[in-house]
Write a protein that holds these residues in place. Structure first.
Motif, PDB file in Angstrom:
ATOM      1  N   PRO A  76       0.815  -1.226   0.000  1.00 10.44           N
ATOM      2  CA  PRO A  76       0.000   0.000   0.000  1.00 10.44           C
ATOM      3  C   PRO A  76       0.846   1.273   0.000  1.00 10.44           C
ATOM      4  O   PRO A  76       0.463   2.267  -0.618  1.00 10.44           O
ATOM      5  CB  PRO A  76      -0.832  -0.128   1.281  1.00 10.44           C
ATOM      6  CG  PRO A  76      -0.937  -1.592   1.511  1.00 10.44           C
ATOM      7  CD  PRO A  76       0.389  -2.151   1.080  1.00 10.44           C
ATOM      8  N   ALA A  77       1.998   1.232   0.704  1.00 10.00           N
ATOM      9  CA  ALA A  77       2.875   2.408   0.706  1.00 10.00           C
ATOM     10  C   ALA A  77       3.407   2.678  -0.696  1.00 10.00           C
ATOM     11  O   ALA A  77       3.486   3.833  -1.142  1.00 10.00           O
ATOM     12  CB  ALA A  77       4.031   2.197   1.678  1.00 10.00           C
ATOM     13  N   LYS A  78       3.764   1.609  -1.410  1.00 10.94           N
ATOM     14  CA  LYS A  78       4.237   1.778  -2.784  1.00 10.94           C
ATOM     15  C   LYS A  78       3.124   2.308  -3.682  1.00 10.94           C
ATOM     16  O   LYS A  78       3.359   3.123  -4.584  1.00 10.94           O
ATOM     17  CB  LYS A  78       4.769   0.445  -3.316  1.00 10.94           C
ATOM     18  CG  LYS A  78       6.013  -0.043  -2.585  1.00 10.94           C
ATOM     19  CD  LYS A  78       6.472  -1.403  -3.106  1.00 10.94           C
ATOM     20  CE  LYS A  78       7.706  -1.897  -2.334  1.00 10.94           C
ATOM     21  NZ  LYS A  78       8.126  -3.239  -2.791  1.00 10.94           N
ATOM     22  N   ALA A  79       1.889   1.844  -3.446  1.00 10.20           N
ATOM     23  CA  ALA A  79       0.751   2.331  -4.230  1.00 10.20           C
ATOM     24  C   ALA A  79       0.517   3.818  -3.972  1.00 10.20           C
ATOM     25  O   ALA A  79       0.191   4.581  -4.894  1.00 10.20           O
ATOM     26  CB  ALA A  79      -0.499   1.528  -3.884  1.00 10.20           C
ATOM     27  N   LEU A  80       0.673   4.240  -2.718  1.00 11.33           N
ATOM     28  CA  LEU A  80       0.511   5.659  -2.364  1.00 11.33           C
ATOM     29  C   LEU A  80       1.535   6.518  -3.098  1.00 11.33           C
ATOM     30  O   LEU A  80       1.199   7.561  -3.668  1.00 11.33           O
ATOM     31  CB  LEU A  80       0.657   5.842  -0.851  1.00 11.33           C
ATOM     32  CG  LEU A  80       0.578   7.282  -0.332  1.00 11.33           C
ATOM     33  CD1 LEU A  80      -0.828   7.830  -0.515  1.00 11.33           C
ATOM     34  CD2 LEU A  80       0.991   7.344   1.144  1.00 11.33           C
ATOM     35  N   ILE A  81       2.778   6.052  -3.104  1.00 11.22           N
ATOM     36  CA  ILE A  81       3.845   6.803  -3.776  1.00 11.22           C
ATOM     37  C   ILE A  81       3.606   6.824  -5.285  1.00 11.22           C
ATOM     38  O   ILE A  81       3.739   7.867  -5.942  1.00 11.22           O
ATOM     39  CB  ILE A  81       5.214   6.186  -3.448  1.00 11.22           C
ATOM     40  CG1 ILE A  81       5.523   6.373  -1.957  1.00 11.22           C
ATOM     41  CG2 ILE A  81       6.313   6.818  -4.302  1.00 11.22           C
ATOM     42  CD1 ILE A  81       6.709   5.584  -1.479  1.00 11.22           C
ATOM     43  N   ALA A  82       3.222   5.674  -5.840  1.00 14.99           N
ATOM     44  CA  ALA A  82       2.992   5.596  -7.286  1.00 14.99           C
ATOM     45  C   ALA A  82       1.856   6.516  -7.724  1.00 14.99           C
ATOM     46  O   ALA A  82       1.969   7.232  -8.732  1.00 14.99           O
ATOM     47  CB  ALA A  82       2.677   4.152  -7.687  1.00 14.99           C
ATOM     48  N   SER A  83       0.756   6.519  -6.974  1.00 19.96           N
ATOM     49  CA  SER A  83      -0.374   7.368  -7.364  1.00 19.96           C
ATOM     50  C   SER A  83      -0.032   8.848  -7.177  1.00 19.96           C
ATOM     51  O   SER A  83      -0.543   9.701  -7.913  1.00 19.96           O
ATOM     52  CB  SER A  83      -1.626   6.999  -6.564  1.00 19.96           C
ATOM     53  OG  SER A  83      -1.435   7.178  -5.181  1.00 19.96           O
ATOM     54  N   THR A  84       0.847   9.154  -6.215  1.00 22.49           N
ATOM     55  CA  THR A  84       1.313  10.534  -6.047  1.00 22.49           C
ATOM     56  C   THR A  84       2.128  10.966  -7.266  1.00 22.49           C
ATOM     57  O   THR A  84       1.943  12.069  -7.799  1.00 22.49           O
ATOM     58  CB  THR A  84       2.160  10.668  -4.774  1.00 22.49           C
ATOM     59  OG1 THR A  84       1.356  10.339  -3.634  1.00 22.49           O
ATOM     60  CG2 THR A  84       2.693  12.083  -4.612  1.00 22.49           C
ATOM     61  N   TYR A  85       3.018  10.083  -7.705  1.00 23.26           N
ATOM     62  CA  TYR A  85       3.799  10.381  -8.907  1.00 23.26           C
ATOM     63  C   TYR A  85       2.887  10.543 -10.134  1.00 23.26           C
ATOM     64  O   TYR A  85       3.080  11.436 -10.960  1.00 23.26           O
ATOM     65  CB  TYR A  85       4.804   9.266  -9.184  1.00 23.26           C
ATOM     66  CG  TYR A  85       5.988   9.216  -8.238  1.00 23.26           C
ATOM     67  CD1 TYR A  85       6.412  10.336  -7.540  1.00 23.26           C
ATOM     68  CD2 TYR A  85       6.696   8.028  -8.049  1.00 23.26           C
ATOM     69  CE1 TYR A  85       7.502  10.286  -6.689  1.00 23.26           C
ATOM     70  CE2 TYR A  85       7.799   7.969  -7.201  1.00 23.26           C
ATOM     71  CZ  TYR A  85       8.193   9.095  -6.511  1.00 23.26           C
ATOM     72  OH  TYR A  85       9.269   9.035  -5.664  1.00 23.26           O
TER      73      TYR A  85
END
Length: 546
Positions: free
Chosen positions: A388-397
């Motif tokens: 989920p942390a990676k998904a948060l970063i990816a969607s931010t990018y």
């Protein structure tokens, strides 16, 4: 001899946008450093409140105030720039802005306390308000119609470069001194804040070599100078070039029409015939703030801290965000005049709304509330780990990648295209003041929002983006490829809706015909019988032929 290459003119002028970028990352890059947190510490951790090795930094509301002080100054500067620009010219307004920038940066660099820092940032903001309002006007009044969006989009690209350059300068400076409350140095924030004076001085000096806006010269009845500038920039030295003569006639016709309304004030923007244009320009800038993009810029370190990044890892992860911002602005510079303003805004609003919903879903479903906040920072109120942390970063990018080629450049290109000559300086100044008013409000709102409503903060911005999509669809007309005088006629179409003009969804891109006209083939745009008719009549005619 003034410089006549429009690429050089735009490249120099948009350094004013770069100053805005410097200011964004000059603060965001410092928020997670011990030098900033400890020097401006308000407890409870770290000296003088405790012997802890790490400092809490300013309280959330105070930090919001530090962030918002720049925006508040920008709001005032934008409003001040309208009368200043009308009186002294676009060129001198930009030069005066650089003087305020140098003063504000010097005060920031020498800051002894939070109050002094806020004062310096407010003066910096005043400078940015002037530059952000008048640089787009200056470029719009000089650029050829078929490439006007491209040249104004350079402003957004300069902002992204300013953010990136200052961020890495701040990152490099962060290695000076220790990393604890007992060993830190103030150089990591003082050095970058002092160095940002240099581009301001460079801009101020180079502006002396650039021409004044031909349309401002026309307003002052300096017709020989106006003709000379059009010849220099568009005619390549040929004063009788067909496009130069056509544009000069357009300006004369519009200037003669507006001469009957010479004494204008901000109140004229709210008269029935102008209120629609005023609200479109104002909301263009307001919506650009309510997308949440500057939240991603100012508070990106807080977002990555909630995703488990800390120290150098957080700073480097944040810098990727800024690199994406720079690279993804390029497509707009190259193709925005072909895409048009409306499709660009609609696509951007759709995807940004999507990524805001993804962020809200990830944080709401997988985030864990951290009492007191991660690292004792209340605005870092949740923690998310693993996939989920990676998904948060990816969607931010991906959010940044959606903003950069759409709302970022169009928000600067669009307002100068909406207003007639007599009201353009004040109209764009008012629109830009809306940007800074909401930037100020969001600077105060976001830290408290993350601390209190947590992941729902993302939903607030998703709702704003949904509303922006439909506002653009129904009320924002297409302006790409038209001269500024022709765009005015869209809103005065006698066959359109009263006080609105041609319905927005019926307007189309006119860049192809404009490129032919700039090469001297006026009939390609207006037709043989229309080539020498007044601009107001041309625009209504071309609306049905483009």
């Amino acid at each position: 001899m003034a410089i006549g290459n429009i690429y050089v003119i735009a490249g120099v002028a948009v350094i004013g946008g770069g100053l805005f970028g410097f200011d964004i990352s000059s603060l965001s890059a410092q928020l997670g450093t011990q030098s900033y947190k400890c020097y401006f510490n308000q407890g409870p951790d770290g000296p003088p409140f405790s012997d802890a090795e790490y400092c809490t930094g300013p309280r959330p509301l105070v930090q919001g105030g530090i962030t918002a002080s720049m925006s508040a100054g920008s709001w005032a500067g934008a409003l001040f720039s309208g009368p200043l620009s009308d009186r002294l010219g676009r060129k001198w307004s930009i030069i005066i802005g650089t003087i305020f920038w140098a003063i504000g940066s010097a005060i920031c660099s020498a800051s002894q306390n939070i109050g002094m820092l806020c004062a310096g940032r407010a003066i910096n903001g005043f400078a940015i308000g002037i530059e952000s309002a008048q640089v787009p006007v200056y470029i719009a009044e000089l650029a050829p119609p078929s490439k006007r969006g491209r040249f104004i989009a350079f402003q957004q690209w300069a902002i992204t470069w300013g953010i990136l350059i200052m961020y890495y300068m701040s990152y490099g400076s962060s290695f000076i001194g220790g990393r604890t409350a007992q060993t830190y140095s103030t150089t990591p924030f003082r050095l970058p804040w002092a160095l940002q004076i240099i581009p301001g001085l460079f801009l101020g000096g180079m502006m002396f070599l650039l021409p004044e806006s031909p349309r401002w010269l026309a307003r002052k009845d300096r017709w020989e100078d106006c003709h000379a500038v059009l010849t220099l920039v568009h005619g390549r030295g040929d004063s009788s070039h067909p496009f130069v003569m056509s544009e000069l006639q357009d300006i004369k016709d519009m200037a003669e029409f507006e001469r009957r309304h010479a004494d204008v004030t901000y109140l004229d923007l709210f008269k029935p015939a102008m209120i629609n244009r005023t609200l479109i320009g104002l909301f263009m800038q307001i919506w650009s703030q309510l997308t949440g993009m500057n939240v991603m810029m100012y508070y990106i370190n807080n977002i990555f801290a909630m995703a488990g990044y800390e120290g150098n890892a957080a700073l480097l992860a944040s810098s990727v965000n800024y690199c994406i911002n720079v690279l993804c602005t390029l497509p707009a510079i190259i193709w925005m005049d072909r895409w048009g303003r409306r499709p660009t805004l609609l696509v951007g609003a759709f995807f940004m709304c999507l990524w805001m919903c993804v962020n809200a879903g990830v944080m709401g479903s997988y985030g864990r509330v951290v009492p007191g906040g991660v690292d004792g920072v209340p605005s870092q109120s949740m923690e998310v780990t693993g996939a989920p942390a990676k998904a948060l970063i990816a969607s931010t990018y991906l959010f940044v990648a959606s903003f950069a080629p759409t709302w970022g450049p169009v928000s600067w290109a669009y307002p100068p295209e909406l207003f007639p000559l007599a009201l353009r300086g004040k109209g764009v100044a008012l629109a830009t003041s809306g940007n800074w008013a909401f930037n100020t409000a969001l600077g105060l709102f976001v830290p408290e929002a993350f601390a209190n409503i947590k992941w729902k903060t993302y939903l607030v911005f998703a709702v704003f983006l949904f509303a922006a999509f439909w506002h653009v669809f129904f009320l924002f007309p297409e302006t790409a490829g038209r001269t500024l005088e022709e765009t005015t006629a869209i809103f005065e179409d006698p066959n359109g809706i009263k006080y609105i003009g041609t319905p927005a969804w019926k307007t189309r891109v006119a860049s192809k015909a404009s490129r032919a006209a700039e090469r001297g083939d006026l009939s390609a745009k207006y037709g043989d019988k229309q080539a020498m008719t007044p601009p107001n009549e041309r625009a209504v005619h071309s609306e049905t032929n483009v």
